[in-house]
Each structure stands twice: as structure tokens, then as C-alpha cells.
Motif scaffolding. Structure first.
Motif, short mmCIF file in Angstrom:
data_model
loop_
_atom_site.label_atom_id
_atom_site.label_comp_id
_atom_site.label_asym_id
_atom_site.label_seq_id
_atom_site.Cartn_x
_atom_site.Cartn_y
_atom_site.Cartn_z
N ARG A 303 3.18 0.14 -6.42
CA ARG A 303 3.85 1.15 -5.59
C ARG A 303 3.23 2.53 -5.82
O ARG A 303 3.00 3.29 -4.87
CB ARG A 303 5.35 1.18 -5.90
N GLU A 304 2.92 2.81 -7.08
CA GLU A 304 2.31 4.12 -7.39
C GLU A 304 0.93 4.23 -6.78
O GLU A 304 0.56 5.27 -6.23
CB GLU A 304 2.23 4.32 -8.91
N ALA A 305 0.15 3.15 -6.85
CA ALA A 305 -1.21 3.18 -6.28
C ALA A 305 -1.14 3.38 -4.77
O ALA A 305 -1.92 4.16 -4.20
CB ALA A 305 -1.93 1.87 -6.60
N ALA A 306 -0.20 2.71 -4.11
CA ALA A 306 -0.07 2.84 -2.66
C ALA A 306 0.31 4.27 -2.29
O ALA A 306 -0.22 4.84 -1.32
CB ALA A 306 0.96 1.86 -2.13
N SER A 307 1.19 4.87 -3.09
CA SER A 307 1.60 6.26 -2.83
C SER A 307 0.41 7.19 -3.02
O SER A 307 0.17 8.09 -2.20
CB SER A 307 2.71 6.68 -3.79
N ALA A 308 -0.35 6.99 -4.11
CA ALA A 308 -1.49 7.85 -4.41
C ALA A 308 -2.53 7.75 -3.30
O ALA A 308 -3.09 8.77 -2.86
CB ALA A 308 -2.10 7.45 -5.76
N TYR A 309 -2.76 6.53 -2.82
CA TYR A 309 -3.75 6.33 -1.75
C TYR A 309 -3.30 7.04 -0.47
O TYR A 309 -4.09 7.71 0.19
CB TYR A 309 -3.93 4.83 -1.49
N ALA A 310 -2.00 6.89 -0.16
CA ALA A 310 -1.47 7.54 1.04
C ALA A 310 -1.61 9.06 0.95
O ALA A 310 -2.01 9.72 1.92
CB ALA A 310 0.00 7.15 1.24
N GLU A 311 -1.35 9.61 -0.23
CA GLU A 311 -1.47 11.07 -0.43
C GLU A 311 -2.91 11.52 -0.26
O GLU A 311 -3.19 12.53 0.38
CB GLU A 311 -0.97 11.46 -1.82
N LYS A 312 -3.82 10.73 -0.84
CA LYS A 312 -5.24 11.07 -0.78
C LYS A 312 -5.73 11.05 0.67
O LYS A 312 -6.44 11.96 1.12
CB LYS A 312 -6.03 10.07 -1.63
N GLN A 313 -5.35 10.01 1.40
CA GLN A 313 -5.75 9.89 2.80
C GLN A 313 -5.20 11.06 3.61
O GLN A 313 -5.90 11.62 4.45
CB GLN A 313 -5.22 8.57 3.41
N LEU B 42 11.73 0.05 8.00
CA LEU B 42 11.24 -0.30 6.67
C LEU B 42 10.65 0.93 5.98
O LEU B 42 10.41 1.95 6.63
CB LEU B 42 10.18 -1.41 6.75
N HIS B 43 10.45 0.81 4.68
CA HIS B 43 9.80 1.88 3.93
C HIS B 43 8.33 1.56 3.71
O HIS B 43 7.99 0.41 3.44
CB HIS B 43 10.46 2.04 2.54
N ALA B 44 7.46 2.55 3.82
CA ALA B 44 6.04 2.35 3.52
C ALA B 44 5.43 3.71 3.21
O ALA B 44 5.90 4.73 3.71
CB ALA B 44 5.33 1.69 4.70
N PRO B 45 4.34 3.73 2.39
CA PRO B 45 3.73 5.01 2.03
C PRO B 45 2.97 5.66 3.18
O PRO B 45 2.88 6.88 3.25
CB PRO B 45 2.79 4.65 0.88
N ASP B 46 2.39 4.85 4.07
CA ASP B 46 1.65 5.43 5.20
C ASP B 46 1.71 4.48 6.39
O ASP B 46 2.24 3.37 6.30
CB ASP B 46 0.20 5.73 4.80
N ALA B 47 1.11 4.92 7.50
CA ALA B 47 1.22 4.16 8.75
C ALA B 47 0.56 2.78 8.64
O ALA B 47 1.08 1.79 9.14
CB ALA B 47 0.61 4.95 9.90
N ALA B 48 -0.59 2.74 7.94
CA ALA B 48 -1.31 1.47 7.84
C ALA B 48 -0.46 0.43 7.09
O ALA B 48 -0.36 -0.73 7.50
CB ALA B 48 -2.65 1.68 7.15
N MET B 49 0.14 0.87 5.99
CA MET B 49 1.00 -0.05 5.22
C MET B 49 2.26 -0.39 6.01
O MET B 49 2.77 -1.52 5.93
CB MET B 49 1.39 0.58 3.88
#
Lengths: 323, 110
Positions: A303-313, B42-49
């Protein structure tokens, strides 16, 4: 707030709420609703969601030991469905203003409840059959009327869940049918599983009507449509016919159709055991919670990696836009 | 109608114990020729996910040929309390419906 006179907006909201219930229409997230209605729904829907999530464990126990590749694929699909059901329900509960994290924390910390049935162990392959047939069967009986629950998002989640549950019940029935027509050992294994899961699955409908404190209010709010005992009796009637097709028997000598009440009846259930399991003292409570807790913690880095990647993008995108 | 209102969801504010990932609304087109219809959230960190999660969560049985995901807080919704004032105008305007015109009854292909 309790001491103040209700505001004009509250009074109008309450009137609208009563009108919706009287018409048997649906309450939607942004409508005014009594606090007690909201609390009751959050409790019921989140408990339901937790049950789906914990319910993955007894069956996941047999994925690596399924007797064939076909059965393994089916079981994986079923466990994946349970995860999906949990997520539909968490989303429905969130529309009432309770965050996903709050619900997850309550589950992991052991302060939230879930269906007592999932605290029983799955000791043989036949248990996959008995769970599908009886546990999912009881769940369907319970959930079909919930598709008409007065709270819109809950009803819609249940429609989706019910569509998928019928596959679960049929695959369970098929497992038992194949075992019942197999070797004497397989047949004995099927009967043993039915014997062990019968009473716990009947108790899934909750305590008897005269000992079910929330039922009356829940029915007045059009959340519940039938009482615990009504649904339980109906379910027993279905099992009686279906068990004949399996060529097995129910471990209950007192099952009968009461000609006077036109209802099915069953033998006594051990409600002390039900209370013990619900209070956390069932055969697998500790194990189920520990497994959920460690899965949540072990998955933190993902979950942390996915958040970090989203922030970076997002940062890179912002930079490009600025340039 | 205030733009920060979303349709289905009460998104918890960040820093108030809310989920770290934003909430997305999922719309699924069940087959070509039909509109995308709201399926859930749903919850997701970004659009792709969010798209991948939506595929796993809402199309496990061929329910869709196309998915939209929209951040929940990007949806503007009408205020349910203002329902009367907001939707009142068609009241008493039966003449907008074909059934209002009864004199042509019995006339073919009309």
C-alpha cells in the motif's frame, strides 16, 4: 443536541424520512436520517463486510489441497468473490460517513463483530461442500430480502452479492453430491461435514425472535423484512428437500412441518455456544483475527509503495504541465 | 448545488482518520451501444490502479466492455433537500408527453 428542540431542517428531514419509509421507497446517502438509523446501518453493514472478509479464511484453508485443478480454480474464484462482497459492503457503509480505516481498525483490534460461523474450523474437503450448500445457502436466505432494504446503497450491494452467491451454493452442493456418490469413506466424510455445519448454519440467522433486541426496530425501518425465526424455519424447509437429493440426512430428529402453523420446525439449538463464539471464545476466533491482522500488516509495504508511486507520478505530471 | 458534494459518497477528509487513498466512483458499460452505468466505488492511489481494481471488483463475470473511474469529490450533485424547487418545473406540463394528445386516437401510424 439532545436537549435542544429539533431544528426546522431536522423536522422537515424527519418528515421526509417517514414519508420515504411509508412509501417503502429508498433512503439515499444525502437524505436526512435519524442518528439511530445511521448507527444501526453502519453496525449491520460493517459486520456484514467483516464476515465476508473473515469468511475467506476457512475456505482459503483448502485451496492448496483442493482435489483437482478444476476444484482449485472454482475455490479461488469463490474466495475472490468473498473479498469482492466485503468491498461492496464497505463502500456502502462508507456512504454513511464512517471511513474504511475506522472499520478495518475495529476488525483488526477485535472490537467489531462478524458472523460466528467463520470461527469454526474446516477440517476436511467435504467442509467446502457443506459451507457452500448450508452456510452460503443460509446467507442467501438472509440476503435476498435485504436487496429491498430501505437504505439504497445497502440494497444495491446485496443485489450484486446475491447474484454471485448462487454459484457458491451450487458448487458446494455439487461437491457434496459427488462425495455422497463416491466411496463409502467419501460418503461418510460428506455426512460428517453436514452433521457439523448444520447447527452453526441455522444459528447464522441470529438469536430467536424473543431474544433479538435489534430486530423489531430494524423491521420498522424496513431494513429487515422477516424475523430471524421466520427465515430460519424457511431455510430448514429447503434443506429437508435438498438433503434427499444428496442421499444424506440432517442431524436433527425433530425437523418437521407443523400443519397448524404451516411452518417448518427444528430441534433445539445451543444458544450458549452461539454466545460464547460471538464473545470471542469459539474454536478459531483468535486464529482468524491473527491471520487478518498479519495479512494487513504484511501488506502495508504494498500500500505504501502504491501511494509513493502515485505521488511521484502526480509530481512529474505537475512538473510537465508547469514546463 | 455546491460543487464539493459528491453523489454517493461522503469522502472522509484527509487527516481526520480518513483512508489515505481517495475514493473513486466506477461506471461500467455492459456492452457496446449502451451507456456507462454507475456500479459502485472503491479506494485506489491513482487512476491507473483504480481502473485495475475496478476491473477485478466489478467485472469478474464479463459485466463490462469499458470502465470509467472518476474521483468521487469531482462529482457535483444536486441537493436532495432542494428537490421540490429544483425539479418542479415539469409539474403540470403534461403536454410534453405524447399521451397528452388523445384526439388522434385510432389514427394509424401516429
Amino acid at each position: 443536541m439532545a436537549h435542544e428542540a429539533p431544528s426546522e431542517a431536522d423536522a422537515a428531514g424527519a418528515e421526509n424520512f417517514e414519508r420515504i419509509l411509508a412509501k417503502d421507497s429508498r433512503v439515499e446517502p444525502k437524505d436526512w436520517m435519524p442518528d439511530a438509523y445511521r448507527r444501526s446501518l453502519v453496525r449491520q453493514i460493517s459486520q456484514h463486510a467483516h464476515s465476508e472478509i473473515i469468511g475467506m479464511q476457512p475456505e482459503a484453508n483448502w485451496i492448496t489441497r483442493a482435489p483437482s485443478l478444476k476444484r482449485k480454480s472454482i475455490l479461488m474464484a469463490k474466495v475472490q468473490d468473498e473479498a469482492g462482497h466485503g468491498l461492496y459492503l464497505y463502500s456502502a457503509a462508507e456512504t454513511l460517513g464512517t471511513s474504511r480505516d475506522e472499520m478495518m481498525d475495529a476488525l483488526v483490534q477485535g472490537t467489531a463483530r462478524y458472523s460466528s460461523i467463520f470461527n469454526y474450523p474446516t477440517v476436511t474437503w467435504a467442509d467446502m461442500g457443506a459451507i457452500g450448500w448450508m452456510v452460503d445457502g443460509a446467507a442467501i436466505c438472509n440476503q435476498v430480502p435485504l436487496c429491498r432494504a430501505s437504505y439504497g446503497p445497502y440494497g444495491r450491494a446485496m443485489v450484486r452479492v446475491c447474484k454471485e452467491e448462487s454459484f457458491h451454493q451450487r458448487q458446494g452442493f455439487e461437491i457434496l453430491l459427488e462425495l455422497a456418490n463416491g466411496t463409502p469413506e467419501q460418503r461418510a466424510m460428506a455426512q460428517d461435514a453436514v452433521n457439523r455445519w448444520y447447527a452453526p448454519s441455522l444459528m447464522m440467522f441470529g438469536p430467536p425472535d424473543d431474544d433479538s433486541p435489534n430486530s423489531k426496530q430494524s423491521m420498522a425501518w424496513n431494513i429487515k423484512r422477516f424475523s430471524n425465526d421466520e427465515l430460519r424455519n424457511r431455510f430448514v424447509g429447503m434443506l429437508v428437500e435438498q438433503v434427499k437429493v444428496l442421499g444424506l440426512t440432517l442431524p436433527d430428529d425433530e425437523v418437521r412441518f407443523n400443519e397448524d402453523t404451516k411452518k417448518w420446525e427444528h430441534g433445539p439449538l445451543d444458544w450458549e455456544e452461539f454466545k460464547e463464539v460471538l464473545a470471542g471464545r469459539g474454536p478459531c476466533n483468535a486464529q482468524r483475527l491473527e491471520r487478518r491482522r498479519s495479512a494487513h500488516e504484511d501488506g502495508a509495504w504494498v500500500r505504501e509503495a502504491a501511494s509513493a508511486y502515485a505521488e511521484k507520478q502526480a509530481a512529474e505530471h505537475a512538473q510537465k504541465v508547469a514546463a | 448545488m455546491s460543487p464539493q458534494e459528491s453523489t454517493e459518497s461522503t469522502t472522509p477528509a484527509p487527516g481526520e482518520g480518513g483512508h489515505r487513498w481517495p475514493l473513486w466512483e466506477v461506471f461500467v458499460r455492459s456492452s457496446r451501444g449502451l451507456s456507462h452505468v454507475h456500479a459502485g466505488s472503491l479506494h485506489a492511489p491513482d487512476a491507473a490502479m483504480a481502473l485495475r481494481n475496478a476491473r477485478d471488483l466489478y467485472t469478474r463475470r464479463n459485466e463490462g466492455v469499458s470502465i470509467w473511474v472518476v474521483p468521487s469529490d469531482a462529482i457535483a450533485a444536486s441537493d436532495p433537500d432542494a428537490k421540490g424547487a429544483f425539479f418542479e418545473s415539469p409539474q403540470g406540463k403534461d403536454y410534453r408527453h405524447a399521451t397528452y394528445y388523445t384526439k388522434s386516437e385510432g389514427v394509424k401510424h401516429l
